[in-house]
Design an enzyme around this catalytic site. Structure first.
Site, short mmCIF file in Angstrom:
data_model
loop_
_atom_site.label_atom_id
_atom_site.label_comp_id
_atom_site.label_asym_id
_atom_site.label_seq_id
_atom_site.Cartn_x
_atom_site.Cartn_y
_atom_site.Cartn_z
N ALA A 25 12.05 -4.52 -26.69
CA ALA A 25 10.72 -5.08 -26.95
C ALA A 25 10.80 -6.21 -27.98
CB ALA A 25 9.77 -3.97 -27.40
N SER A 26 10.00 -6.13 -29.04
CA SER A 26 9.85 -7.27 -29.96
C SER A 26 11.05 -7.48 -30.87
CB SER A 26 8.60 -7.09 -30.81
OG SER A 26 7.44 -7.27 -30.02
N ILE A 27 12.03 -6.59 -30.86
CA ILE A 27 13.28 -6.90 -31.56
C ILE A 27 13.90 -8.16 -30.96
CG2 ILE A 27 15.62 -6.04 -32.08
CD1 ILE A 27 14.52 -3.23 -32.14
N SER A 28 13.53 -8.46 -29.72
CA SER A 28 13.99 -9.69 -29.07
C SER A 28 13.65 -10.93 -29.90
CB SER A 28 13.35 -9.82 -27.68
OG SER A 28 13.58 -8.68 -26.89
N TYR A 44 -0.32 -11.93 -34.84
CA TYR A 44 0.90 -11.63 -34.08
C TYR A 44 0.78 -12.16 -32.66
CZ TYR A 44 5.00 -8.95 -32.63
OH TYR A 44 6.25 -8.58 -32.16
#
Length: 606
Positions: free
Chosen positions: A274-277, A382
């Protein structure tokens, strides 16, 4: 064995008999006593002969061992490998000893001269460590202090080795139990090395026991914590990994990666991150900044000429690279201006797109012409779509205008050898890929999630990875962050320390007074805690929520200014359940538990 040595030993025996037993005989008067004394004389003489024979046998065995060792070309290599295994835990606690371990790992000379040179290099490193360790007078030192003391022992042994390394055979005199016989031990380099191995094996095993016990207790506690988290949240499968000082100390999978096929979850299980990308995307941008192709404060139209003009309240505005990376650009998230904003993005239709977007340019069409939510730089909102726009700009900056998948492969995946990290293609065969699950309500049973295609948000939330790869990635950033700029120019780092320091610094205060986000990373300053005894240290992290998955990557750098650039804690948790709450707090609790037994802990402060 030489005849001269045996003659000398015999002379010792006879001298003892003559000086001690004859004196006793002269003091005896009667013939009966003399007869008894004669028997005693004979028995004592026989005992001395037995002692002599035992000693000769011992010397013979030692000579045979010496001959065997001399004929064995791999003795020193075997010793070094054994030493490396014995010191595994202790070396992780000590920066210079880690350098020794690296030397032993990377060097395996076959010649005698090269092996001796390697030992000399090790001795130099230990001598430098001794200068830093100082004196140790504690009667009950901590494991860290024991490590310092043992390094002095290590140093002394190798100094003794260097003093004797040019001597083929040498006598060392010691007193035997009888007090008058002298034992002569033939020593050479192989025997000294074997003796050193025995001493180090005993010494370091003894001194690492305390650390091993603390580590075992910590792992047991963390294991219970993770099981409780899994059960409380009802997560089918959880994959967790922790590193200290750049080395993995614990990895484990809980539950199932695939419920229907009963496939266990492990550290190899590949999931949506997910948003770790987003951290990967800013790492690509940071490399362009270091190469002089980009400045964080450049406007995006400087590099992407085909973008439309952006308006806010009918006024022309510019958006910078920094604003895209810090969520202050005004680019919308999954809702448009005027629609109801929500923290639960999983209820928004745009979250479940099934259309494939082969290129980043095509994905821009989803939001590019929508009205900005706020004046760029004035507020923090965000936005995953903002990262899609950032990836489009990066494509224009790259040589030959490479596509984002190629940039990710060439600038991060291949250099760091991340073998299980990739953009998600729904139809691709991915070994160890997890299935994904959700619950409509807390009381409802698990369901398979709906089909989605994440190509519309590759840069902001469309990547796959596993615990192993993410720990490598996290430790690379940590080491770069803590590597001094005075290092050799030949040392090629993934990113410079000052670059990561800027990425890990909170953004300037906006109207919302938001200061917890940097360039692609969430920032947590040092703070006190009502729950934890010690203050919670500065750390960086990023959570992720995807269809059927929840994730977190957390890094606690060293707070004691250690010379070892790898000093710190990294934690990764991947879960195959949508909206698994509390994942960041769980990762922080795990990191703080391991930090108590790390060099950064005040418990082991020297």
């Amino acid at each position: 064995m030489s005849d001269t040595f045996i003659d000398q030993f015999n002379a010792e025996c006879h001298g003892y008999l003559k000086s001690e037993l004859n004196t006793r005989l002269l003091s005896l008067l009667s013939a009966t006593d003399k007869s008894t004394a004669s028997e005693y004389y004979f028995a004592e003489y026989q005992r001395c002969l037995n002692e002599q024979m035992n000693f000769i046998n011992y010397i013979t065995e030692q000579q045979a061992s010496l001959d065997t060792l001399k004929s064995c070309e791999t003795t020193i290599d075997a010793f070094l490998e054994r030493l490396k295994a014995v010191h595994q835990y202790e070396l992780k606690q000590n920066d210079l000893f880690e350098q020794i371990l690296n030397e032993l790992t990377t060097m395996n000379p076959s010649g005698k001269t090269e092996r001796l040179r390697l030992l000399e290099q090790i001795d130099d490193l230990i001598a430098e460590k001794a200068k830093l360790a100082g004196s140790m007078n504690d009667t009950n030192p901590s494991p860290m202090k024991l490590a310092a003391k043992s390094s002095d022992t290590f140093k002394n042994i190798f100094i003794a080795f260097q003093q004797k390394k040019n001597v083929c055979n040498e006598f060392i005199v010691d007193e035997c139990e009888m007090g008058v016989f002298r034992q002569y031990y033939f020593l050479s380099k192989p025997i000294l090395i074997c003796a050193t191995t025995g001493l180090l094996w005993a010494r370091f095993n003894q001194e690492s026991d305390a650390y091993k016990e603390e580590l075992k207790k910590t792992i047991d506690n963390v294991d219970l914590l993770c099981q409780a988290y899994k059960e409380k949240q009802g997560i089918p499968g959880v994959s967790i990994g922790v590193t200290m000082h750049g080395s993995a100390v614990w990895k484990k999978g809980f539950g199932l990666a695939d419920i229907e096929q009963r496939v266990p979850c492990t550290s190899d299980t590949v999931m949506r991150i997910a948003s770790i990308s987003k951290t990967f995307t800013t790492a690509i941008a940071a490399q362009f900044v270091e190469k002089g192709k980009l400045n964080w404060d450049d406007t995006i139209d400087k590099h992407h000429r085909e973008l439309p003009k952006f308006l806010y309240d009918n006024v022309l505005v510019s958006i910078t690279i920094r604003q895209l990376a810090t969520h202050t650009s005004g680019i919308r998230h999954y809702w448009k201006k005027g629609e109801v904003e929500t923290d639960d993005e999983f209820v928004l239709p745009e979250y479940y797109l099934t259309r494939s977007y082969p290129t980043v340019s095509e994905a821009l069409s989803i939001f590019l012409h929508d009205e900005l939510l706020h004046q760029p730089g004035s507020s923090w909102r965000y936005t995953t779509h903002g990262y899609t726009l950032l990836s489009a700009v990066l494509e224009c900056i790259s040589d030959g205008k490479q596509a984002f998948p190629t940039l990710l492969q060439d600038l991060i995946i291949r250099p760091l050898d991340l073998r299980h990290t990739k953009l998600e293609y729904p139809d691709e065969i991915v070994p160890n890929r997890s299935r994904y699950y959700c619950r409509r309500t807390l009381k409802e049973g698990l369901r398979n999630v709906a089909y989605v295609d994440l190509s519309y948000k590759w840069a902001g939330g469309g990547m796959l990875s596993n615990v192993n790869d993410l720990l490598v990635y996290a430790n690379t950033l940590l080491q770069c962050y803590q590597t001094k700029s005075t290092r050799s120019e030949s040392t090629q780092l993934f990113l410079k320390a000052e670059t990561i320091a800027e990425m890990w610094s909170p953004i300037a205060v906006t109207n919302d007074k938001n200061t917890f986000y940097g360039l692609g990373w969430m920032i947590s300053k040092e703070r006190t805690s009502a729950v934890h005894e010690d203050a919670i240290p500065f750390h960086v992290y990023h959570t992720g929520g995807a269809v059927g998955a929840t994730s977190v990557l957390l890094i606690i750098p060293c707070t004691k200014k250690c010379s070892n650039p790898r000093c710190g804690i990294c934690v990764v948790i991947l879960a195959n359940l949508q909206s698994a709450r509390g994942i960041y707090q769980t990762a922080l609790d795990i990191a703080l538990l391991f930090r108590q037994i790390s060099p950064c802990s005040s418990k082991y402060k020297q």
